[in-house]
Design an enzyme around this catalytic site. Structure first.
Site, mmCIF file in Angstrom:
data_model
loop_
_atom_site.group_PDB
_atom_site.id
_atom_site.type_symbol
_atom_site.label_atom_id
_atom_site.label_comp_id
_atom_site.label_asym_id
_atom_site.label_seq_id
_atom_site.Cartn_x
_atom_site.Cartn_y
_atom_site.Cartn_z
ATOM 1 N N GLU A 286 0.883 -1.170 0.000
ATOM 2 C CA GLU A 286 0.000 0.000 0.000
ATOM 3 C C GLU A 286 0.910 1.206 0.000
ATOM 4 O O GLU A 286 1.707 1.388 0.916
ATOM 5 C CB GLU A 286 -0.920 -0.028 1.223
ATOM 6 N N CYS A 320 -2.626 8.153 4.331
ATOM 7 C CA CYS A 320 -2.608 7.918 2.891
ATOM 8 C C CYS A 320 -3.982 8.144 2.285
ATOM 9 O O CYS A 320 -4.114 8.355 1.082
ATOM 10 C CB CYS A 320 -2.097 6.518 2.583
#
EC number: 1.2.1.88
Length: 515
Positions: A286, A320
């Site tokens: 990720e 994020c």
């Protein structure tokens, strides 16, 4: 009997008793600051002279802890330990492995405020953000434990006369976990215990920014009954041991969360077959985002401002999933900006150990300098309408910052900043709103604020992100409810906290018997 999964509730800090409990936890943790912490290899605690110095980012003169650094020789010892532990750990039933996670969840739940207090010191998290981080870690423990028990049952296959077919899962072998600093308990916990409950030993290299809270997780799992060698704690300098862990012939998987640059480097290196390597490495990554909230002309504008501001500035934009871009229909553009600025003015910035602080510091000097540079870029590319102040005298503080009138291809509309900066751009139609939303190399999260069902239906397929939200912000995914992972350069869309995640750490096997 194990109850169905239900996510851990968040603490209500408007309740006086809860505030008192958190203050007590902060006082307890403060007394423990500055201690030395070891590596853990095969259950043995190893102290080294060379250490990572973890500081409080909101008070950079305060040392949170001194954590021993692993060398390449320590990595070799950890792999030897992991391979030996694998022989037994893989044979444990899923229920027995799950019990370790259930016990760990119970331990953390009993000491919830203590773990959150460590996050306030180690990662600079305000109370509510730290509480949510700890709750998410508990959720990962509970969710993955239950899911592995279900996976052990295998999957049904068709049978033919005189033939029996079985489909089941087996663990891969030792692997490497490289988590980030921004969810220093939740993501460290989730990325670590998922492969472990699937039967794989792990070498955990925490972020050099937040290694102390990672060590606390290691202690919890040991207390919960995890056998020695299944979890080996090997913090260190990424430049010294990062590539070595990824390249190692005995690494069966790399579970990574972090920057695009590091994720791409891991991908490139992990595909190379090393001497003595007998398998292809699995990569779960990720790698960040440049997340957009779009607002059309039918939207509730108060909801739009609230969604943008809280998604952009929660934990100082260091998620994020944070809203870094707001793309607004031209007919409501000025009003949404005005409402967003007024709401941003109400946000408090201060020390995260204090009550009623919405934003604290960013994580370190490097990140502070990077965000400060992007603010200067923003002043050249658009108009600064709010914030922009920075102060690193005591800690690394950046105030909420709003820019408007950005070209969709401007740097601060394209590059990940990872700080409390949001840029506004306008569009003439819903087609253009979607075009701008999709014009970055990332595809992690996004949100649409609209009361137009046709637009929402279009966005469902045309807005190219892994986690899309309607009429709410673009952050705060919950384990088991919104499995998390993105498209494009945001990563492998692994969907952490979802029903497909554990299979990344398992081989599927089919056995056919003929009678």
């Amino acid at each position: 009997m194990v109850l169905p999964f239900k996510h851990e509730p968040f603490t209500d800090f408007t309740v006086k008793e809860n505030r008192k409990d958190y203050q007590d936890a902060l006082a307890k943790v403060k007394e423990e600051l500055g201690k030395d912490y070891p590596l853990v290899i095969n259950g043995e605690k190893i102290y080294t002279d060379d250490k990572l110095i973890s500081i409080n980012p909101s008070n950079k003169n305060e040392v949170v802890g001194n954590v021993s650094k692993a060398t390449k020789q320590h990595i070799e010892e950890a792999f030897t330990s992991a391979k030996e532990a694998f022989k037994e750990w893989k044979s444990w039933s899923a229920e027995d492995r799950a019990r370790v996670l259930y016990r760990a969840a119970a331990i953390v739940r009993r000491r919830k405020h203590e773990f959150s207090a460590w996050l306030s010191y180690d990662a600079g998290k305000p109370w509510d953000q730290a509480d949510g981080d700890t709750a998410e870690g508990i959720d990962f423990l509970e969710y993955y434990a239950r899911h592995m028990v279900e996976l052990e049952k295998g999957k049904p296959l068709a049978d033919r006369p005189n033939e029996d077919n079985k489909y089941f899962y087996q663990p891969l072998g030792p692997g490497v976990v490289i988590p980030p600093w921004n969810f220093a308990f939740a993501i460290v916990c989730g990325t670590t215990v998922a492969p472990i409950v699937a039967g794989n030993p792990v070498l955990l290299k925490p972020s050099e920014n937040t290694p102390v809270i990672a060590y606390k997780l290691v202690e919890v799992l040991e207390e919960a009954g995890l056998p020695k060698g299944v979890l080996n704690f090997v913090p260190g300098d990424p430049a010294e041991i990062g590539d070595y862990l990824v390249d190692h012939k005995d690494t069966h998987f790399i579970n990574f969360t972090g920057s695009r640059a590091t994720g791409v480097r891991i991908f490139e290196r992990a595909t190379k077959i090393q001497d003595g390597q007998t398998h292809l490495k699995r990569i779960v990554a990720e790698m960040g985002g440049k997340d957009t909230i779009i607002v059309d002309e039918s939207a509730d504008l108060d909801l739009a401002a609230e969604s943008i501001v809280h998604s952009a500035f929660g934990f100082s934009g260091q998620k994020c999933s944070a809203c870094s871009r707001a793309v607004i229909h031209e007919s409501v553009y000025d009003e949404v900006i005005e409402k967003s600025v007024e709401l941003a003015k109400t946000l408090t910035v201060g020390n995260p150990t204090e009550d009623n602080v919405y934003m604290a510091s960013v994580v370190n000097q490097k990140q502070f300098d990077k965000i400060k540079d992007y603010i200067e870029v923003g002043k050249q590319e658009g108009e600064l309408v709010f914030g922009g102040e920075t102060d690193d005298n005591k800690g690394f503080f950046v105030h909420p910052t709003i820019f408007k009138d950005l070209d969709p291809k401007a740097r601060i509309m394209q590059e990940e900043i990872f700080g409390p900066v949001v840029a506004f751009s306008k569009a003439k139609s819903f087609d253009e709103l979607l075009d701008i939303a999709n014009n970055t190399e990332y595809g992690l999260t996004g949100a649409v604020i609209s009361n137009n069902r046709e637009n929402l239906n279009r966005a469902q397929t045309e807005f190219l992100v892994g986690n899309l939200y309607f009429n709410r912000g673009c952050t705060a995914a919950i384990v088991g409810y919104q499995p998390f992972g993105g498209f494009k350069m945001s990563g492998t869309d692994s969907k952490a906290g979802g029903p497909d995640y554990l299979q990344h750490f398992l081989n599927a096997k089919v056995v056919t018997e003929r009678f």
